[in-house]
Design a protein around this motif. Structure first.
Motif, PDB file in Angstrom:
ATOM      1  N   ARG A 264      20.797  23.303  -9.538  1.00  0.00           N
ATOM      2  CA  ARG A 264      19.950  24.447  -9.167  1.00  0.00           C
ATOM      3  C   ARG A 264      18.600  24.386  -9.866  1.00  0.00           C
ATOM      4  N   GLU A 287      19.965  34.436  -3.155  1.00  0.00           N
ATOM      5  CA  GLU A 287      20.938  34.706  -4.210  1.00  0.00           C
ATOM      6  C   GLU A 287      21.253  36.192  -4.340  1.00  0.00           C
ATOM      7  N   GLN A 295      25.822  32.443  -9.493  1.00  0.00           N
ATOM      8  CA  GLN A 295      24.983  33.633  -9.307  1.00  0.00           C
ATOM      9  C   GLN A 295      25.353  34.769 -10.253  1.00  0.00           C
ATOM     10  N   ILE A 300      21.532  33.087 -13.310  1.00  0.00           N
ATOM     11  CA  ILE A 300      20.209  33.416 -12.765  1.00  0.00           C
ATOM     12  C   ILE A 300      19.137  33.216 -13.835  1.00  0.00           C
ATOM     13  N   ARG A 313      14.246  37.562  -5.008  1.00  0.00           N
ATOM     14  CA  ARG A 313      15.611  37.508  -4.469  1.00  0.00           C
ATOM     15  C   ARG A 313      15.882  38.809  -3.707  1.00  0.00           C
TER      16      ARG A 313
END
Ligand code: ATP
Ligand code: MG
Length: 398
Positions: A264, A287, A295, A300, A313
């Motif tokens: 990611r 997300e 997540q 995050i 997001r």
């Protein structure tokens, strides 16, 4: 009597701003409407300060209306029929239009811009009102009518409106500039696109694929999703990144529990670099807190840490069911649930860490020199232009 509308009267949404901002809003909305109307022969878009008029010139009113309802920045749309300045003809059209509506309450409201017309407002209201009462099952309600029969007497002609429908609201796409959306083949990211467009953000997309582990069918699915997104913006660029080499490095050098996290972070680094090259001001993802291991709030945080641009997001606090309802409404759900291999699922480890730490991610990333891979991904990205109403675009890639 079968009547078709001659003109769509468009009112603006969320217009609390004034002056230059209002001018920009209206100019952009007009440009977006013009682009959306390109496929309709003869249609002409004319703007005034507080309305935009779309002259149909014979184009199908229902199809044009449906397209206009997809455009952000519009609050309501009225379908108006053009009639001669003749009270008999005006009455006839008003009755015919009201016959198409399910019986309910109504009121006739006339605006007489042409003061030379022999009847005054009240007389027109009464003539049309009586005719509608006599010839249909509608009832008058002057205080709270369900239908307002709007009559606009202009110098050369008269416009009669019965239907006013809701537009898509929001802001004209582009008023906020551009952002880069990370578009997967899943349910969430297309919905994130919809909400971004609605706030006036124009999008470019980046998609990560890992051939031969991901197939051409998986890429086509993403392009089909992008094609659906052209309801909100007529054209959309999809930058396709070949992620395989970098993923193989991650698989080789990174402990299993941290692979998703590092993957990611690499996606964000690549998207960030590409976004800056394309003059985008933010990254956008689908997300949502708590959906999957990658997540959690910890994840995050660790993922966001490598971004230079802000990451937006739009779905971060949404329930899955609510996301699915929107996906169904915008027509992406059926595409999103087609089976496919995502580059993430291909390499998903069995036990991803749910509470990663930045210092650990940084430590593991020292295991190999990832920067050349990141740069290569950006430089070798291939761009596919997806346009509204076109068939398939995948051939453009090769
Ligand atoms: P989605 O339904 O949007 O795929 P998801 O719930 O499956 O989301 P993840 O697969 O963890 O969640 O992805 C989270 C976000 O990361 C996605 O919404 C998307 O913005 C981005 N993303 C994931 N995979 C890709 C990919 N292959 N290409 C581009 N972006 C991706
Ligand atoms: Mg996904």
């Amino acid at each position: 009597m079968d009547i078709k509308a001659d003109i769509c009267v468009i009112r603006f949404a969320e217009l609390s701003t004034k002056g230059k901002n209002k001018k920009d809003f209206v100019r952009l909305l007009r440009k977006n409407i013009n682009e959306a109307m390109r496929g309709f022969d003869g249609v002409k878009v004319v703007g005034s300060f507080d309305r935009i008029y779309v002259y149909l010139n014979g184009a199908d009113d229902k199809t044009v209306l449906a397209r206009l309802q997809q455009i952000f920045g519009i609050s309501t749309i009225s379908l108006a029929v053009k009639v001669e300045q003749d009270i008999e003809k005006m009455t006839e059209v008003a009755v015919a239009l009201m016959k198409r509506e399910t019986p309910t309450t109504f009121k006739v409201v006339t605006r007489r811009a042409d003061k030379t017309f022999p009847l005054v407002t009240d007389q027109i209201n009464r003539a049309l009102g009586m005719a509608i009462l006599d010839n249909t099952a509608h009832l008058v309600d002057v205080h709270n009518p369900k239908i307002k029969v709007l009559v606009e007497v202009r110098p050369a002609e008269v416009y009669i409106t019965v239907n006013t429908v809701q537009g898509a609201h929001g802001f004209p796409v582009g008023i906020q500039g551009k952002a880069m959306l990370l578009l997967s083949g899943g349910i969430d990211s297309p919905v994130a696109a919809y909400f971004s467009n609605k706030r006036g953000i124009e999008l470019e997309c980046v998609h990560f694929q890992s051939p031969p582990y991901t197939s051409i069918a998986a890429l086509n699915k993403v392009l089909d999703l992008a094609r659906k997104l052209t309801a909100g913006q007529s054209e959309i660029r999809v930058h396709v990144i070949n992620f395989t080499d970098l993923q193989l490095q991650i698989n080789h050098y990174i402990p299993e529990s941290y692979r998703i996290t590092i993957m990611r972070r690499m996606m964000i680094r690549i998207a960030d670099g590409l976004a800056k090259k394309r003059k985008c001001k933010a990254l956008i993802t689908g997300e949502c807190v708590g959906q999957v291991a990658s997540q959690t709030l910890d994840s995050i945080q660790v993922i966001s840490d490598v971004a230079v641009l802000p990451i937006l997001r739009p779905l971060v606090m949404f329930d899955k069911n609510d996301i699915i309802s929107v996906a169904e409404k915008i027509g992406t759900f059926d595409i999103s649930i087609r089976p496919f291999e995502d580059c993430c699922t291909v390499f998903t480890p069995i036990n991803p860490v749910t509470r990663p730490a930045i210092y650990k991610a940084e430590f593991y990333e020292k295991a190999f020199d990832y920067l050349p891979y990141v740069i290569e991904c950006i430089e070798k990205s291939e761009t596919i232009f997806v346009k509204y109403n076109e068939k398939r675009a995948e051939d453009a890639l090769f």
